[in-house]
Design a protein around this motif. Structure first.
Motif, short mmCIF file in Angstrom:
data_model
loop_
_atom_site.label_atom_id
_atom_site.label_comp_id
_atom_site.label_asym_id
_atom_site.label_seq_id
_atom_site.Cartn_x
_atom_site.Cartn_y
_atom_site.Cartn_z
N TYR A 170 -71.35 -27.38 82.40
CA TYR A 170 -70.60 -28.14 81.41
C TYR A 170 -70.18 -27.27 80.22
O TYR A 170 -69.07 -27.44 79.69
CB TYR A 170 -71.39 -29.36 80.94
N GLU A 171 -71.02 -26.35 79.83
CA GLU A 171 -70.64 -25.43 78.75
C GLU A 171 -69.43 -24.60 79.16
O GLU A 171 -68.49 -24.41 78.37
CB GLU A 171 -71.82 -24.53 78.40
N ASP A 172 -69.43 -24.12 80.40
CA ASP A 172 -68.30 -23.34 80.88
C ASP A 172 -67.03 -24.20 80.97
O ASP A 172 -65.92 -23.72 80.68
CB ASP A 172 -68.61 -22.74 82.26
N ALA A 173 -67.19 -25.46 81.37
CA ALA A 173 -66.04 -26.35 81.50
C ALA A 173 -65.40 -26.63 80.14
O ALA A 173 -64.18 -26.67 80.02
CB ALA A 173 -66.45 -27.65 82.17
N VAL A 174 -66.24 -26.81 79.12
CA VAL A 174 -65.71 -27.02 77.77
C VAL A 174 -65.07 -25.74 77.25
O VAL A 174 -63.98 -25.75 76.67
CB VAL A 174 -66.82 -27.52 76.83
N ALA A 175 -65.73 -24.61 77.47
CA ALA A 175 -65.20 -23.33 76.98
C ALA A 175 -63.85 -22.99 77.62
O ALA A 175 -62.97 -22.43 76.97
CB ALA A 175 -66.21 -22.22 77.26
#
Length: 404
Positions: A10-15
């Motif tokens: 999820y962090e990668d998806a937001v970034a």
């Protein structure tokens, strides 16, 4: 570790800009939180000061409204206001008033119809066997709407959106349509209450979530200020997401739309989902919960369901929720039922559903865990976003197994 793996996806998806923000929560039958994560922002609209996306952010939950409407119907049955198997057409004369559409004449720009007066029951509405199909999924209904100068699923009332020609004789096939919008209207007529009031007094207030869920978010100042704005990806479905706050998910709707009109925070929906999963007697009796989760389709209906889910890439994307095509599926009043499991993901009998903005939920009755994922992103049920939620579900499976 599973939790760190979910964090990273999820962090990668937001970034990357695939999603502006997200809130996911999972728990078990004993009331333990197995995983929770919120990050990103709830709006990309210029001037909104990038409000954080968290468990208090209110989102349009679209077809995740259907579960709550099914629970409302069963509560009305318990109260003696409804009969699941009585013909409701006499009380709702606009339902199926056009008969069954069997084709469309391109020369005259008119639909081809067969008259029909087959009884329609609430059971059929909740099981998607009533003959109704969403006009945006049906070629003939789309052509019929266009010939009338109408936009699919538009207008203020349930009748404007869902008083459509039927596409088959009620009770004979399966199609995804406005049955829950009609079911919500049926509850209102039978009880003399709005669906909003019925749900608030029977469910929201007993669960303490009445300030976090509604059909009318802009009429409640506290909820309105927490509303997430929609975002969209480019025409190829690629990031970064951009503001799409002008999108009206209700397409002019003013009624309580039981099939797709609720707005909720992830915290509130998770609390409701947990109550249903644990079969909380504050909401329903044990017999009603059995009816809620029981597969409703006979052998022909099950075959029709599985054929419908596979009939086009759009049907598969919108309705299969990323569940593998080779998993046989059934339908309950609660949602889609997996007739077989996938080790490391879900068990046989797991119930699932989702909503157009890539919001999802599941209840794994055998493994004893459940969860929900909230985002506000288009295109609808976007496969890369659904894939994130799949990894969330697999991670929760691993976390749950580790606690046993």
């Amino acid at each position: 570790m599973a939790a760190e793996r979910i964090d990273k996806i999820y962090e990668d998806a937001v970034a990357s800009g695939l999603i502006p923000g997200v809130s996911v929560i999972a728990g078990d039958r004993d009331g333990n939180i197995l995983y929770r994560k919120s990050l990103g922002v709830s709006s990309l609209k210029e001037g909104r000061n990038s409000p954080p996306f968290n468990e208090d952010t209110v989102c349009a939950i679209a077809s995740m409204s259907k579960l709550m409407t099914s629970v409302a119907v069963l509560r009305a049955v318990e109260e003696g206001k409804l009969d699941l198997d009585a013909d409701i057409r006499p009380a709702h004369p606009e339902m199926g008033q056009h008969g069954i559409i069997t084709g469309f004449n391109e020369e005259t720009k008119e639909g081809i119809f067969e008259p029909d007066s087959t009884p329609i029951t609430v059971r059929m509405l909740l099981s998607h066997t009533s003959g109704h199909e969403y006009d945006w999924l049906s070629q003939f209904l789309g052509q019929w709407r266009a010939a009338r100068g109408e936009i699919p699923w538009s207008g203020p009332r349930v009748e404007d959106k869902s008083a459509l020609p039927l596409i088959f004789k009620p009770g004979t096939k399966w199609a995804y349509g406005g049955g829950h919008d009609w079911a919500g209207k049926v509850v209102e007529v039978a009880t003399g209450e709005t669906l909003e009031n019925f749900m608030r007094t029977r469910f929201w207030e007993p669960l303490g979530i009445q300030n976090d869920i509604t059909f009318y978010p802009k009429e409640n100042p506290s909820i309105k200020e927490r509303l997430a704005d929609f975002a969209t990806l480019n025409e190829k479905g690629e990031p970064p997401a951009t503001d799409f706050s002008q999108f009206d998910i209700l397409f002019g709707g003013k009624d309580c739309l039981g099939g797709g009109g609720l707005f909720s925070s992830s915290r509130a929906y998770f609390q409701f989902l947990g109550a249903v999963f644990r079969r909380d007697p504050k909401l329903l009796t044990s017999a009603s919960y059995e009816e809620l989760f029981r597969p409703q389709l006979d052998a022909d209906g099950e075959e029709a369901l599985n054929a419908y889910l596979a009939c086009s890439p759009i049907h598969t994307q919108f309705l299969c929720r990323g569940i593998p095509a080779d998993v046989r599926k059934q339908w309950s009043f609660a949602g889609l039922v997996a007739k077989e499991g996938r080790d490391g993901w879900f068990s046989k009998g797991t119930t699932f559903w989702a909503g157009v903005s890539s919001v999802t939920w599941w209840m794994d009755h055998e493994a004893g865990h459940f969860g929900t994922a909230f985002v506000q992103i288009l295109p609808p049920m976007h496969p890369p976003v659904i894939a994130l939620h799949t990894e969330f579900e697999k991670g929760v499976w691993e976390i749950s197994k580790g606690k046993k």
